[in-house]
Design an enzyme around this catalytic site. Structure first.
Site, PDB file in Angstrom:
ATOM      1  N   VAL A 180       1.436  -3.786  11.894  1.00  0.00           N
ATOM      2  CA  VAL A 180       2.851  -3.051  11.838  1.00  0.00           C
ATOM      3  C   VAL A 180       3.177  -2.171  12.575  1.00  0.00           C
ATOM      4  CG1 VAL A 180       4.515  -2.161  10.033  1.00  0.00           C
ATOM      5  CG2 VAL A 180       2.981  -3.711   9.186  1.00  0.00           C
ATOM      6  N   ASP A 211      -3.206   6.945  16.483  1.00  0.00           N
ATOM      7  CA  ASP A 211      -3.904   6.302  15.436  1.00  0.00           C
ATOM      8  C   ASP A 211      -5.128   6.982  15.374  1.00  0.00           C
ATOM      9  OD1 ASP A 211      -3.902   3.279  13.866  1.00  0.00           O
ATOM     10  OD2 ASP A 211      -5.933   4.403  13.853  1.00  0.00           O
ATOM     11  N   THR A 218      -1.293   0.641   2.744  1.00  0.00           N
ATOM     12  CA  THR A 218      -1.305   1.057   1.386  1.00  0.00           C
ATOM     13  C   THR A 218      -2.038   0.253   0.191  1.00  0.00           C
ATOM     14  OG1 THR A 218       1.084   0.293   1.269  1.00  0.00           O
ATOM     15  CG2 THR A 218       0.786   2.561   1.504  1.00  0.00           C
ATOM     16  N   CYS A 228      -0.060  -7.384   1.473  1.00  0.00           N
ATOM     17  CA  CYS A 228       1.401  -7.353   1.106  1.00  0.00           C
ATOM     18  C   CYS A 228       1.438  -8.024  -0.144  1.00  0.00           C
ATOM     19  CB  CYS A 228       2.373  -7.920   2.069  1.00  0.00           C
ATOM     20  SG  CYS A 228       2.752  -7.016   3.502  1.00  0.00           S
TER      21      CYS A 228
END
Length: 440
Positions: A22, A41, A91, A266
């Site tokens: 993403v 990162d 997440t 997702c």
């Protein structure tokens, strides 16, 4: 002068925190529009690859990475130079299906430590409604010593990138945007409009934007669960599910969903974020969790079916050589996170079967680290008793049934078992091959 104007005029910089499937494409997209971008990162190995012109995600390609102006770094202090910061970290969920907020909490602490007055922080990570304001803002305030709404602003714009999809890209997917107040919403909308060619869609508050993301993926999850349940019933009725779906899709209002393995970061995760918050408020999901139960069992169902087919073919499954084509969670994508192929592997293991895994898209390192499997090259596959086509990578779709048959050991065709999870081959072709077959 607005922050948007300062970014355009190179008076301020934009930063991406999290450079995965993403974050990296977003960073590159803004850089293409002549915005000064810092790409941060924690993974130094990943940063090294980007600096070397290598795209491990295969989302934009090595050539684009080689020429991008993004300043890739693992030094968090560089974030102090940015006034518009986008958080795009994963997440995941814990083993008990509760949200694992560790990455977003860690990212918030890093951003908070390096936050400067006047900055805007936008979260793209999928979270339950209320998480940005209830979890992230307090961390930012504690780490920075600033007050949200006074010293800095915050917003939420859920990511909608579809890894491995060359049609639906960042630039041509409508972007949901929200802010903590009218001023921040306008700034966030203007900044994203720099790269979103089809435009942004503002919503009234952050919680609504968070809800949009978890609901759109929950909807897909439920629809696929319905098709998976139908597939299991049709299997008992000796009816081909794909033929039913093909017929159904001739009607104008058919939705076009098909059965399959639902993994990834997702669709296989977001519904749990939604139901987690709902249950905290005293509501137990009647539909969403049941959809998850159906989809989560499909890997084991495929494995059990494969074993039954091997027995019907006269094989002793424990002594059979099983080859699985595909490990990533979806086709033409190197992302192995939350792959439901692992469920097939684990269920086969309960029968004493150690399958051979083939996937040129997957990283050998990730395959071993995440699932403890060693990858085999397609050209090295031979003497198989059962082949399971689990992921529809282009190289697998290009295989003819003759190519598939060449992977098996010598013997009668009806003793060769082919499990076509993705329905790549027509039933008429499968019957003509002489092999024992099953498809989801």
């Amino acid at each position: 002068m607005s922050l948007y104007e300062k970014l355009i005029n190179h008076d301020e910089k934009l930063a991406l925190i999290g450079l995965g499937y993403v974050g990296m494409p977003i960073a590159v997209a803004f850089a293409k529009k002549n915005i000064d971008v810092i790409g941060f990162d924690l993974n130094k190995e990943k940063i090294s690859l980007y600096k070397s012109g290598i795209d491990p995600t295969k989302e934009v390609g090595d050539e684009v990475i080689k020429t991008t102006s993004v300043e890739f770094t693992a030094d968090e202090s560089k974030l102090q130079k940015a006034k518009f910061l986008i958080v795009a970290v994963p997440t995941p969920v814990n083993t008990d299906h509760t949200p694992d907020l560790t990455p977003i909490i860690g990212a918030s602490e890093i951003v908070g430590r390096n936050l400067t007055k006047g900055a805007i922080v936008v979260y793209e990570s999928t979270v339950y409604p209320g998480c940005t304001e209830d979890v992230c803002i307090p961390i930012l305030e504690k780490e920075s010593g600033f007050r949200c709404g006074e010293d800095f602003k915050i917003g939420y714009s859920p990511e909608r990138i579809n890894p491995g999809d060359n049609v639906h890209r960042l630039e041509n997917i409508h972007k949901i945007v929200s802010g903590c107040d009218t001023e921040s919403l306008e700034e966030i909308k203007n900044v994203y409009d720099i790269v979103i060619e089809v435009g942004t869609h503002p919503v009234s508050n952050i919680r609504t934007a968070e809800a949009v993301k978890v609901v759109e993926n929950s909807q897909r999850d439920i629809n696929i669960a319905f098709m998976n349940e139908l597939a299991m019933v049709f299997d008992r009725m000796d009816i081909d599910t794909n033929e039913v779906v093909d017929g159904m899709n001739t009607k104008w209002n058919a939705l076009g969903f098909r059965p399959g393995l639902v993994g990834g970061h997702c669709i296989g995760v977001d519904p749990y974020y939604f139901t987690y918050e709902a249950e905290k408020l005293g509501y137990h999901s009647q539909i969403i969790l049941n959809g998850r139960i159906v989809n989560d069992q499909m890997g084991a169902y495929v494995a059990d079916t494969a074993v039954k087919q091997m027995i019907a073919a006269g094989q002793a499954p424990k002594k059979s050589k099983v080859v699985i084509l595909g490990l990533t969670f979806k086709e033409n994508c190197p992302d192995t996170r939350n792959s439901k192929v692992d469920d097939i592997i684990k269920e086969l293991n309960t029968y004493g079967i150690e399958p051979v895994i083939v996937d040129s898209w997957a990283s050998e390192h990730d395959a071993m680290r995440e699932y403890g499997v060693t990858l085999t090259k397609l050209e090295d596959v031979k003497d198989a008793d059962c082949v399971i086509v689990a992921v529809a990578h282009n190289e697998f779709k290009s295989l003819s049934l003759k190519d598939i048959k060449a992977m098996f050991k010598e013997g009668n065709d009806n003793e060769k078992v082919l499990i076509d999870v993705k329905g790549l081959y027509k039933v008429s072709e499968l019957k003509a091959s002489g092999m024992r077959f099953w498809r989801l």
